[in-house]
Design a protein around this motif. Sequence first.
Motif, mmCIF file in Angstrom:
data_model
loop_
_atom_site.group_PDB
_atom_site.id
_atom_site.type_symbol
_atom_site.label_atom_id
_atom_site.label_comp_id
_atom_site.label_asym_id
_atom_site.label_seq_id
_atom_site.Cartn_x
_atom_site.Cartn_y
_atom_site.Cartn_z
ATOM 1 N N LEU A 81 0.844 -1.193 0.000
ATOM 2 C CA LEU A 81 0.000 0.000 0.000
ATOM 3 C C LEU A 81 0.877 1.240 0.000
ATOM 4 O O LEU A 81 1.943 1.258 0.611
ATOM 5 C CB LEU A 81 -0.911 0.009 1.240
ATOM 6 N N PRO A 82 0.428 2.282 -0.684
ATOM 7 C CA PRO A 82 1.243 3.495 -0.705
ATOM 8 C C PRO A 82 1.245 4.171 0.668
ATOM 9 O O PRO A 82 0.309 4.045 1.447
ATOM 10 C CB PRO A 82 0.544 4.376 -1.746
ATOM 11 N N SER A 83 2.303 4.872 0.940
ATOM 12 C CA SER A 83 2.366 5.658 2.170
ATOM 13 C C SER A 83 2.668 7.096 1.778
ATOM 14 O O SER A 83 3.227 7.368 0.717
ATOM 15 C CB SER A 83 3.435 5.111 3.114
ATOM 16 N N PHE A 84 2.265 8.003 2.612
ATOM 17 C CA PHE A 84 2.419 9.415 2.310
ATOM 18 C C PHE A 84 3.156 10.102 3.442
ATOM 19 O O PHE A 84 2.908 9.835 4.615
ATOM 20 C CB PHE A 84 1.044 10.066 2.105
ATOM 21 N N ALA A 85 4.058 10.986 3.060
ATOM 22 C CA ALA A 85 4.801 11.735 4.069
ATOM 23 C C ALA A 85 3.899 12.834 4.625
ATOM 24 O O ALA A 85 2.998 13.326 3.960
ATOM 25 C CB ALA A 85 6.053 12.345 3.448
ATOM 26 N N GLY A 86 4.158 13.206 5.816
ATOM 27 C CA GLY A 86 3.380 14.276 6.426
ATOM 28 C C GLY A 86 3.665 14.347 7.905
ATOM 29 O O GLY A 86 4.383 13.532 8.466
ATOM 30 N N ASN A 87 3.088 15.326 8.519
ATOM 31 C CA ASN A 87 3.295 15.513 9.954
ATOM 32 C C ASN A 87 2.139 14.954 10.765
ATOM 33 O O ASN A 87 2.013 15.252 11.937
ATOM 34 C CB ASN A 87 3.469 17.007 10.262
ATOM 35 N N GLY A 88 1.251 14.219 10.140
ATOM 36 C CA GLY A 88 0.120 13.662 10.853
ATOM 37 C C GLY A 88 -1.013 14.666 10.901
ATOM 38 O O GLY A 88 -1.047 15.652 10.168
ATOM 39 N N ALA A 89 -1.963 14.433 11.768
ATOM 40 C CA ALA A 89 -3.121 15.323 11.891
ATOM 41 C C ALA A 89 -2.712 16.642 12.547
ATOM 42 O O ALA A 89 -1.817 16.685 13.394
ATOM 43 C CB ALA A 89 -4.200 14.645 12.720
ATOM 44 N N ARG A 90 -3.377 17.673 12.099
ATOM 45 C CA ARG A 90 -3.105 18.981 12.719
ATOM 46 C C ARG A 90 -3.653 19.001 14.131
ATOM 47 O O ARG A 90 -4.663 18.354 14.448
ATOM 48 C CB ARG A 90 -3.758 20.097 11.898
ATOM 49 N N HIS A 91 -3.007 19.758 14.984
ATOM 50 C CA HIS A 91 -3.423 19.879 16.377
ATOM 51 C C HIS A 91 -4.842 20.424 16.456
ATOM 52 O O HIS A 91 -5.199 21.358 15.754
ATOM 53 C CB HIS A 91 -2.456 20.808 17.124
ATOM 54 N N GLY A 92 -5.657 19.807 17.278
ATOM 55 C CA GLY A 92 -7.014 20.290 17.507
ATOM 56 C C GLY A 92 -8.061 19.702 16.584
ATOM 57 O O GLY A 92 -9.238 20.019 16.724
ATOM 58 N N ILE A 93 -7.676 18.848 15.641
ATOM 59 C CA ILE A 93 -8.654 18.253 14.739
ATOM 60 C C ILE A 93 -8.934 16.825 15.203
ATOM 61 O O ILE A 93 -8.026 16.016 15.356
ATOM 62 C CB ILE A 93 -8.149 18.249 13.285
ATOM 63 N N ASP A 94 -10.210 16.553 15.434
ATOM 64 C CA ASP A 94 -10.646 15.228 15.868
ATOM 65 C C ASP A 94 -10.866 14.366 14.628
ATOM 66 O O ASP A 94 -11.790 14.627 13.849
ATOM 67 C CB ASP A 94 -11.933 15.340 16.686
ATOM 68 N N LEU A 95 -10.027 13.369 14.425
ATOM 69 C CA LEU A 95 -10.111 12.531 13.237
ATOM 70 C C LEU A 95 -11.357 11.653 13.209
ATOM 71 O O LEU A 95 -11.690 11.080 12.177
ATOM 72 C CB LEU A 95 -8.854 11.658 13.109
ATOM 73 N N THR A 96 -12.070 11.552 14.300
ATOM 74 C CA THR A 96 -13.299 10.768 14.328
ATOM 75 C C THR A 96 -14.528 11.628 14.076
ATOM 76 O O THR A 96 -15.640 11.127 14.042
ATOM 77 C CB THR A 96 -13.448 10.039 15.677
ATOM 78 N N ASP A 97 -14.347 12.943 13.897
ATOM 79 C CA ASP A 97 -15.457 13.877 13.676
ATOM 80 C C ASP A 97 -15.440 14.337 12.218
ATOM 81 O O ASP A 97 -14.626 15.166 11.823
ATOM 82 C CB ASP A 97 -15.304 15.066 14.626
ATOM 83 N N ASN A 98 -16.365 13.784 11.415
ATOM 84 C CA ASN A 98 -16.403 14.118 9.994
ATOM 85 C C ASN A 98 -16.602 15.607 9.744
ATOM 86 O O ASN A 98 -15.992 16.183 8.831
ATOM 87 C CB ASN A 98 -17.510 13.332 9.283
ATOM 88 N N ALA A 99 -17.458 16.236 10.516
ATOM 89 C CA ALA A 99 -17.739 17.655 10.326
ATOM 90 C C ALA A 99 -16.478 18.489 10.579
ATOM 91 O O ALA A 99 -16.183 19.404 9.814
ATOM 92 C CB ALA A 99 -18.872 18.116 11.249
ATOM 93 N N ALA A 100 -15.693 18.126 11.605
ATOM 94 C CA ALA A 100 -14.465 18.849 11.901
ATOM 95 C C ALA A 100 -13.454 18.651 10.789
ATOM 96 O O ALA A 100 -12.733 19.585 10.402
ATOM 97 C CB ALA A 100 -13.892 18.382 13.242
ATOM 98 N N LEU A 101 -13.394 17.472 10.230
ATOM 99 C CA LEU A 101 -12.480 17.208 9.128
ATOM 100 C C LEU A 101 -12.861 18.030 7.888
ATOM 101 O O LEU A 101 -12.020 18.627 7.244
ATOM 102 C CB LEU A 101 -12.464 15.716 8.776
ATOM 103 N N LEU A 102 -14.158 18.044 7.573
ATOM 104 C CA LEU A 102 -14.623 18.836 6.416
ATOM 105 C C LEU A 102 -14.343 20.310 6.615
ATOM 106 O O LEU A 102 -13.906 21.011 5.686
ATOM 107 C CB LEU A 102 -16.108 18.590 6.157
ATOM 108 N N ASP A 103 -14.600 20.816 7.831
ATOM 109 C CA ASP A 103 -14.316 22.224 8.122
ATOM 110 C C ASP A 103 -12.832 22.532 7.948
ATOM 111 O O ASP A 103 -12.464 23.560 7.383
ATOM 112 C CB ASP A 103 -14.760 22.585 9.558
ATOM 113 N N ALA A 104 -11.965 21.628 8.415
ATOM 114 C CA ALA A 104 -10.523 21.837 8.310
ATOM 115 C C ALA A 104 -10.093 21.827 6.840
ATOM 116 O O ALA A 104 -9.257 22.639 6.433
ATOM 117 C CB ALA A 104 -9.780 20.767 9.101
ATOM 118 N N MET A 105 -10.681 20.935 6.029
ATOM 119 C CA MET A 105 -10.334 20.894 4.610
ATOM 120 C C MET A 105 -10.823 22.133 3.880
ATOM 121 O O MET A 105 -10.125 22.682 3.027
ATOM 122 C CB MET A 105 -10.895 19.620 3.963
#
Length: 81
Positions: free
Chosen positions: A53-77
Amino acid sequence: MRTTVDINDELFRAAKAYAAQHNLTMRQLLEQALRDALDDTRTSRSRATPPPLPSFAGNGARHGIDLTDNAALLDAMDAQS
């Protein structure tokens, strides 16, 4: 087909004993062992390993974003674009 094969003495004795215990001739034992070895080779080639499977570089999730909250993810995007 008749052929000559050099086999280690200890291996030959073990094979001969195995053949006797299983009521096989040496010819039957050797033929079956060759068939099994060739079948294993064909079978292992047909079971191809899936690509990694491909992997992607990055610093992980931004501070303060709940990865289990779809609405918070959409707002962040939306805020990022």
